[in-house]
Write a protein that holds these residues in place. Structure first.
Motif, PDB file in Angstrom:
ATOM      1  N   TYR A  28      -8.007   6.869   2.557  1.00 15.52           N
ATOM      2  CA  TYR A  28      -7.874   6.089   1.330  1.00 15.52           C
ATOM      3  C   TYR A  28      -7.119   6.845   0.238  1.00 15.52           C
ATOM      4  CZ  TYR A  28     -10.741   2.428   3.305  1.00 15.52           C
ATOM      5  OH  TYR A  28     -11.205   1.400   4.106  1.00 15.52           O
ATOM      6  N   LEU A  29      -7.200   8.161   0.239  1.00 14.43           N
ATOM      7  CA  LEU A  29      -6.385   8.943  -0.697  1.00 14.43           C
ATOM      8  C   LEU A  29      -4.896   8.741  -0.419  1.00 14.43           C
ATOM      9  CD1 LEU A  29      -8.351  12.327  -0.861  1.00 14.43           C
ATOM     10  CD2 LEU A  29      -7.912  10.792  -2.786  1.00 14.43           C
ATOM     11  N   LEU A  31      -3.569   6.206   1.275  1.00 15.18           N
ATOM     12  CA  LEU A  31      -3.254   4.797   1.072  1.00 15.18           C
ATOM     13  C   LEU A  31      -2.939   4.508  -0.400  1.00 15.18           C
ATOM     14  CD1 LEU A  31      -3.183   2.066   2.674  1.00 15.18           C
ATOM     15  CD2 LEU A  31      -5.492   1.662   1.783  1.00 15.18           C
ATOM     16  N   GLU A  32      -3.733   5.088  -1.282  1.00 14.20           N
ATOM     17  CA  GLU A  32      -3.498   4.858  -2.712  1.00 14.20           C
ATOM     18  C   GLU A  32      -2.255   5.595  -3.188  1.00 14.20           C
ATOM     19  OE1 GLU A  32      -5.867   4.817  -6.985  1.00 14.20           O
ATOM     20  OE2 GLU A  32      -6.934   5.332  -5.139  1.00 14.20           O
ATOM     21  N   ASP A  33      -2.053   6.813  -2.684  1.00 12.51           N
ATOM     22  CA  ASP A  33      -0.911   7.606  -3.120  1.00 12.51           C
ATOM     23  C   ASP A  33       0.414   7.021  -2.635  1.00 12.51           C
ATOM     24  OD1 ASP A  33       0.104  10.245  -4.315  1.00 12.51           O
ATOM     25  OD2 ASP A  33       0.944  10.318  -2.288  1.00 12.51           O
ATOM     26  N   HIS A  35       0.923   3.877  -1.100  1.00 11.94           N
ATOM     27  CA  HIS A  35       1.103   2.423  -1.121  1.00 11.94           C
ATOM     28  C   HIS A  35       0.478   1.748  -2.339  1.00 11.94           C
ATOM     29  CE1 HIS A  35       2.490   2.704   3.065  1.00 11.94           C
ATOM     30  NE2 HIS A  35       1.471   3.527   3.259  1.00 11.94           N
ATOM     31  N   LYS A  36      -0.152   2.536  -3.221  1.00 10.23           N
ATOM     32  CA  LYS A  36      -0.814   1.985  -4.407  1.00 10.23           C
ATOM     33  C   LYS A  36      -1.862   0.930  -4.038  1.00 10.23           C
ATOM     34  CE  LYS A  36       2.138   4.553  -6.470  1.00 10.23           C
ATOM     35  NZ  LYS A  36       1.736   5.966  -6.669  1.00 10.23           N
ATOM     36  N   LEU A  37      -2.487   1.139  -2.886  1.00  9.71           N
ATOM     37  CA  LEU A  37      -3.537   0.236  -2.427  1.00  9.71           C
ATOM     38  C   LEU A  37      -4.882   0.954  -2.449  1.00  9.71           C
ATOM     39  CD1 LEU A  37      -1.778  -1.361   0.683  1.00  9.71           C
ATOM     40  CD2 LEU A  37      -2.247  -2.494  -1.506  1.00  9.71           C
ATOM     41  N   ARG A  38      -5.901   0.267  -2.913  1.00  8.76           N
ATOM     42  CA  ARG A  38      -7.245   0.837  -2.951  1.00  8.76           C
ATOM     43  C   ARG A  38      -8.089   0.281  -1.802  1.00  8.76           C
ATOM     44  NH1 ARG A  38      -8.978  -1.491  -8.398  1.00  8.76           N
ATOM     45  NH2 ARG A  38      -7.790  -3.186  -7.432  1.00  8.76           N
ATOM     46  N   GLN A  39      -9.249   0.838  -1.636  1.00  8.10           N
ATOM     47  CA  GLN A  39     -10.142   0.385  -0.564  1.00  8.10           C
ATOM     48  C   GLN A  39     -10.465  -1.093  -0.716  1.00  8.10           C
ATOM     49  OE1 GLN A  39     -13.544   2.900  -0.096  1.00  8.10           O
ATOM     50  NE2 GLN A  39     -14.424   1.727   1.580  1.00  8.10           N
ATOM     51  N   ASP A  41      -8.594  -3.377  -1.963  1.00  8.21           N
ATOM     52  CA  ASP A  41      -7.438  -4.193  -1.586  1.00  8.21           C
ATOM     53  C   ASP A  41      -7.415  -4.450  -0.087  1.00  8.21           C
ATOM     54  OD1 ASP A  41      -6.404  -4.252  -4.244  1.00  8.21           O
ATOM     55  OD2 ASP A  41      -5.625  -2.227  -3.953  1.00  8.21           O
TER      56      ASP A  41
END
Length: 284
Positions: A28-29, A31-33, A35-39, A41
Motif C-alpha cells: 500500500y505504500l 500503491l499510494e506513492d 499511483h496515488k491510490l489508497r487502500q 480506493d
C-alpha cells in the motif's frame, strides 16, 4: 492483471522475507506513492488494473524488497514527526524512538513567551529529522545542525527547504572539535552508539544498507561521541543549558555515570515506547 490479484501475488512472494502485515504495508505504500491510490480506493473498485509499464516498476521494487532493501530507500522518502523527509543511502532512516526524543524537547521548551529566542544545535544531523522537526515546532528557536558527511548534509538541506524551515548546516567532524564558535541553549544528538558486538542483533535491511558511519562504534570505547559532545556542552552550553541524547539501550547507567562525572545536573533517563532505556537529558 487486476491490482487486487497482483496484491495477493506480491504478498506471497515476500512471505519468505517479511510477515504478511509488513508485506501488505509495503504494497500500500508503493500503491499510494506510484499511483496515488489508497487502500480504500482499491476496496471500493476491485476492477482497477495495472498496465504493462506498471508491472516493470512493481517487479523491480519487488526484486529489491526480496534483497531486504529498506522500503524507505526504494521510495526515497519517509515520515517523521508528521513531516516528509527524503532519505537515501547516505542517511539513517529516522526511527519512532527518535520522534520521542523530539517530543521530549518540544514539550519542555514550548514556552508562552514567543519573543524569547532559543538557540539549538543538533550534532550528527543525518537527514536533518531532529533539527528540522524542532525548527518546525519551536518557532522561537534558531536551529543549527552539523554532520561529518557532506552527502548527508546535502540531503538535510533539501529536507529543510522541502519542509519550509530555516536551519544553519555545518560540515564538521565533532570528534575533531575542541569547542564551537557559538553558545547554545540546547544541544541534542543521536550519535553512533551500536557496538560491533551488537551487530548480531541488527536486521539485514539495516546492516546491509544503512550507513555504518552513522551506526557503529568500537566495543572498547562505545561512549566516545557522548564524552566528546558532553565536553563541548560544558564549554558551549549557556547557563542552565540542556543536553539531550538518544542512547544505546544497554548503556543507560554508563551514559548517566559519564554525565554525572562531568558535573551535569538534573540527569534524567527515559524509556522509549518499547520500554528500553533510550533518551537522556542533563543540565549544565
Amino acid at each position: 492483471m487486476k491490482i487486487k490479484q497482483y496484491r495477493t501475488q506480491f504478498i506471497k512472494e515476500l512471505s519468505p522475507f517479511y510477515d504478511a502485515y509488513e508485506a501488505e504495508s509495503f504494497f500500500y505504500l508503493i500503491l499510494e506513492d506510484k499511483h496515488k491510490l489508497r487502500q480504500i480506493d482499491l476496496a471500493l473498485n476491485h476492477e482497477l488494473n495495472f498496465s504493462e509499464s506498471d508491472f516493470v516498476i512493481w517487479n523491480s521494487l519487488l526484486k529489491q524488497l526480496k534483497k531486504e532493501v529498506p522500503i524507505q530507500y526504494l521510495l526515497g522518502k519517509t515520515s517523521f514527526y508528521g513531516l516528509d523527509f527524503e532519505v537515501n543511502e547516505n542517511v539513517l532512516i529516522p526511527r519512532p524512538e527518535t520522534e520521542e526524543l523530539v517530543e521530549w524537547i518540544i514539550n519542555e521548551n514550548s514556552i508562552a513567551d514567543k519573543t524569547k529566542k532559543l538557540k539549538i544545535l543538533d550534532i550528527g544531523t543525518g537527514s536533518g529529522c531532529i533539527a528540522i522537526s524542532l525548527a518546525k515546532n519551536l518557532p522561537n528557536a534558531d536551529v543549527y545542525a552539523l554532520d561529518v558527511s557532506k552527502k548527508a548534509l546535502d540531503t538535510a538541506k533539501r529536507n529543510s527547504v522541502n519542509n519550509n524551515v530555516e536551519v544553519t548546516f555545518m560540515l564538521k567532524n565533532v570528534l575533531e572539535l575542541e569547542a564551537l564558535k557559538s553558545n547554545y541553549d540546547i544541544i541534542v544528538s543521536n550519535p553512533p552508539y551500536v557496538r560491533n558486538l551488537e551487530k548480531v542483533e541488527i536486521k539485514k535491511n539495516v546492516l546491509d544498507y544503512e550507513p555504518h558511519l552513522a551506526l557503529f562504534v568500537e566495543d572498547n570505547d562505545a561512549l566516545i561521541f557522548y564524552r566528546k559532545i558532553a565536553e563541548i556542552g560544558k564549554v558551549n552550553l549557556l547557563e542552565n543549558g540542556q543536553l539531550y541524547f538518544e542512547i544505546n539501550q544497554y548503556l543507560g547507567k554508563e551514559t548517566s555515570d559519564l554525565l554525572e562525572q562531568m558535573n551535569f545536573k538534573n540527569i534524567e533517563l527515559k524509556k522509549d515506547i518499547y520500554d528500553n532505556d533510550r533518551m537522556m537529558k542533563g543540565n549544565i
